[in-house]
Design an enzyme around this catalytic site. Structure first.
Site, PDB file in Angstrom:
ATOM      1  CG  ASP A 149      64.383  24.734  -8.532  1.00 47.95           C
ATOM      2  OD1 ASP A 149      63.670  25.285  -9.383  1.00 47.95           O
ATOM      3  OD2 ASP A 149      65.600  24.953  -8.423  1.00 47.95           O
ATOM      4  CG  HIS A 202      67.475  45.996  -4.113  1.00 41.97           C
ATOM      5  ND1 HIS A 202      68.655  46.000  -4.790  1.00 41.97           N
ATOM      6  CD2 HIS A 202      67.531  44.912  -3.295  1.00 41.97           C
ATOM      7  CE1 HIS A 202      69.404  44.980  -4.397  1.00 41.97           C
ATOM      8  NE2 HIS A 202      68.725  44.305  -3.490  1.00 41.97           N
ATOM      9  CB  CYS A 206      65.360  27.921   1.703  1.00 42.23           C
ATOM     10  SG  CYS A 206      66.240  26.788   0.625  1.00 42.23           S
TER      11      CYS A 206
END
Length: 753
Positions: A626, A360, A673
């Site tokens: 993946d 973050h 994505c």
């Protein structure tokens, strides 16, 4: 010899200081082999030489000073041939290089063997002897075996692996780490050390649970107030959706599961500090076990939050510290809250010894336009104290005490970069359309931020992937339908009249729930994704009902099914979705709309079933991370093989192209994505293939939009055709970088314009 070898390697692995470990190692090897000299040279790939790092037999003053080029001397010959070199009379060998400073004139016999890790020569270990003789086969076998084990041990000494930390200790002014947030900064380093650290707490029991509970609640209240103040200071400086990081901190702070768990420990007799540590450590361990870097970074946030509560429990006060001008913040781990503390104090850049590009702190740095370098590794913080520095957020380079010429060079690059960023900002609200009229939709990936601003996110036109499993990981039990519905409503409201693609629960593999453990020998090929939820329809139905209910009156929901491997899985999932939809439609009538349903193409077998799948679902979404991992049989988080993972591998590009061609032929909407979509070269290739939508982290949307608006579809196709003909990753990347430079996009991959 085997027992001796084990002892040497074990001792090396247990020594925390690599310099000392190497020096001890050469002494042990010299003794074990009954020779008169043992030395270790480490490879500096950037400067193309081997550096003498440790020796028992050569002059001590030459350590860290003597450099032998990759093509020089016997050491260079060992590296070039990548095999042992055994010479009886080294001085008469044509490749012998005399280096007077090492004082090796008396040594004649030489045996050297390479230290190889991930197909790269990391260094050379050699032994020498005065007597002119060839070392025996047993001696050679011992040294070769030692070198092989040594390479593996060095790679696991620190998180960054291999020998980078040692090279940084030698070159004290130039370091290279992980580029976190792009940009260039020139400033003065300020080292921040934590005032409170949970790792220093030794759990202990204490009386008066009521008193400990009061202390805890007061500390939490003070921490909450501090976070509110941080958020207020940053309001107006960054997009509101990025500010939601602090809302997420508040959400964790007020989370019933965390607070209740801490108070349970207090009731059990533990002190407030101990209870806090026990609970925070447990949550940190759960998130650190996740392979997905984006999710794993939640561990950093939880740890940071725990330390802030501890600070108030211990009632420490921050003393006023004089800060330098043009501040570059340096810390063991720069967190979002730490960055917020210094953001309004002339902050120009950040250097974090640990941490990754998914933290973050990095998200905030990108939103603020502050360059960030992460994962510097095993370098003492004192190295940076009171030093002027240049940081290059594109290459990950740090220059300490730079020369006037270096400062002048980077000042020019900063001016060029400012010009380019201004151009990108001008296009942020424009449509991503190529010069010859081809449009593509740019969406954002989400899941960690608690709430979303209702405005456009960096120019994104929707959410291409919402990771619903985050809400499940933050709780102590499965969230109810009502709880899930509230979360999904919030997300759907953030992009009214724009698509929001919600992936159904994707656990298993690296993502486990504390209250629903999955233990398998090979989890990535095991019970994960849709396999889990189809085996537990009660979980799947509750989640789908929550999604459909949240979508009433909004009608922008799309449901995405993960880890699909067969047609029966799709059929069963669609049956359950229809069941949930029908139940809610009976309650609410025609106000309930059936959301489009798509599947993730991330298992290679689906490439050969696209025609059948096209008749069943409304859209495809390629999970390139993946898909790459499964196509190449590479665990990208495994240091031994991670270098083989590359989405620009010709096989991956050809597979993505086949998917695009098949989807177009069967008129199915196609999105992607993954990290490939967020890179200029990758986005251009995907555009050329015909992907309708690209989904990425929000901060990448503006630059990808600018790239698309400044290239033609025709040029993109020419680039794709060339790439599809290339044989290796190196060729593909080299060609793409060359093209990006020619197109004027070089400023997105390096400093300058």
């Amino acid at each position: 010899m085997l027992t001796t070898l084990r002892r040497i390697v074990l001792a090396f692995g247990q020594e925390p200081e690599l310099d000392l470990a190497l020096q001890t190692l050469v002494s042990e090897v010299k003794l074990a082999m009954e020779t008169e000299c043992c030395s270790i040279y480490l490879a500096n790939q950037e400067r193309q030489h081997f550096l003498l790092m440790a020796s028992d037999g050569l002059a001590k003053e030459s350590l860290g000073q003597v450099k032998i080029g990759f093509s020089e001397g016997l050491v260079g010959l060992v590296g070039q041939r990548e095999e042992p070199i055994n010479i009886a009379d080294a001085h008469n060998h044509p490749r012998f290089k005399h280096a007077p400073e090492v004082k090796e004139e008396a040594f004649n016999a030489f045996l050297g063997t390479p230290i190889i890790h991930q197909r790269r020569v990391l260094g050379i270990i050699s032994v020498q002897q005065k007597q002119s003789r060839q070392f025996t086969e047993n001696e050679e076998a011992f040294l070769v075996t030692l070198a092989a084990q040594l390479a593996s041990t060095i790679s696991n000494v620190e998180s960054r692996g291999t020998i980078s930390a040692l090279l940084k200790r030698i070159d004290k002014t130039h370091m290279r780490a992980i580029p976190g947030a792009s940009g260039v900064a020139i400033g003065n380093c300020f080292v921040s050390r934590p005032l409170a650290d949970l790792s220093s707490i030794t759990p202990s029991k204490q009386g008066s649970p009521a008193q400990q509970t009061r202390r805890l609640r007061l500390a939490i209240a003070r921490t909450s107030k501090e976070l509110i103040e941080m958020r207020a200071r940053m309001d107006g400086s960054i997009p509101k959706d990025t500010l939601d990081i602090f809302d997420m901190y508040q959400q964790m702070l007020s989370s019933a599961s965390i607070g209740d768990d801490i108070e349970k420990y207090i009731v059990g007799g533990w002190s407030a500090e101990s209870a806090l540590k026990l609970v925070i450590d447990r949550y940190v361990m759960q998130f650190e076990a996740v392979e997905d870097n984006y999710i794993r970074e939640r561990a950093v946030d939880i740890k940071d939050l725990g330390n802030r509560v501890l600070l108030h429990l211990q009632d420490y006060q921050q003393k006023h510290i004089r800060l330098p001008d043009d501040l570059i913040l340096v810390a063991q781990e720069v967190t979002a809250s730490l960055l917020a503390e210094y953001q309004h104090k002339g902050l120009k850049g950040i250097i974090s010894l640990s941490g990754s590009i998914n933290s973050h702190a990095v998200i905030l740095a990108r939103a603020l336009g502050i360059p960030a370098i992460m994962g510097v590794g095993d370098v003492p913080l004192s190295r940076f104290a009171d030093k002027q520095a240049i940081i290059d957020g594109y290459s990950g380079e740090i220059f300490l005490a730079p020369t006037p010429a270096k400062i002048k060079h980077y000042q020019r690059l900063i001016e060029e970069e400012s010009e380019l960023q201004e151009n990108v900002r001008k296009d942020i609200e424009l449509e991503p359309v190529t010069l010859d009229g081809q449009s593509v939709e740019l969406l954002m990936n989400a899941g960690l931020i608690a709430e979303f601003d209702r405005s456009m996110k960096h120019g994104a036109s929707g959410i291409g992937l919402y990771r619903t499993e985050i809400a499940f990981m933050e709780r102590g039990s499965f969230p109810s339908e009502k709880e899930q519905m509230a979360i999904y409503k919030n997300v759907l409201n953030s992009f009214k009249q724009q698509p929001v693609v919600m992936r159904t629960l994707d656990i298993g593999g690296d993502k486990t729930l504390e209250y629903f453990p999955i233990n398998e020998a090979n989890p990535f090929l095991g019970w994960r994704g849709i396999r889990v939820t189809l085996d537990h329809p009660e979980l799947f139905l509750v989640q789908v009902r929550a999604m459909v209910r949240a979508n009433i009156g909004r009608d922008n929901l799309q449901i995405l099914l993960p880890m699909i491997t067969s047609l029966p899985e799709v059929d069963e999932a669609l049956r359950l979705i229809h069941q949930a939809y029908s139940e809610i439609r009976q309650e609410h009538g025609e106000a309930v709309k059936r959301p489009p349903v798509g599947i993730m193409l991330e298992v290679p077998s689906l490439i050969f079933q696209i025609p059948e799948l096209a008749h069943r679902v409304d859209f495809f979404s390629v999970g390139s991370n993946d898909l790459t991992q499964y196509l190449l049989a590479v665990d990208r988080n495994n240091e031994r093989v991670s270098s083989l993972y590359d989405a620009y591998h010709p096989a991956v590009l050809r597979a993505l192209n086949i998917i695009a061609e098949q989807s177009k032929a069967h008129k199915v909407s196609l999105s992607l994505c993954g990290e490939l979509a967020s890179e200029p070269g990758g986005a251009i290739l995907l555009l050329a293939m015909g992907y309708d939508k690209l989904s990425m982290n929000g901060y990448n949307v503006p630059r990808i939009k600018w790239v698309i608006r400044h290239i033609s579809q025709k040029h993109a196709r020419q680039m794709l055709e060339t790439c599809l003909q290339l044989d290796t990753v190196t060729e593909v990347r080299g060609y793409l970088n060359q093209q990006l430079e020619q197109l004027g996009f070089g400023g997105f991959i390096r400093a300058g314009k």
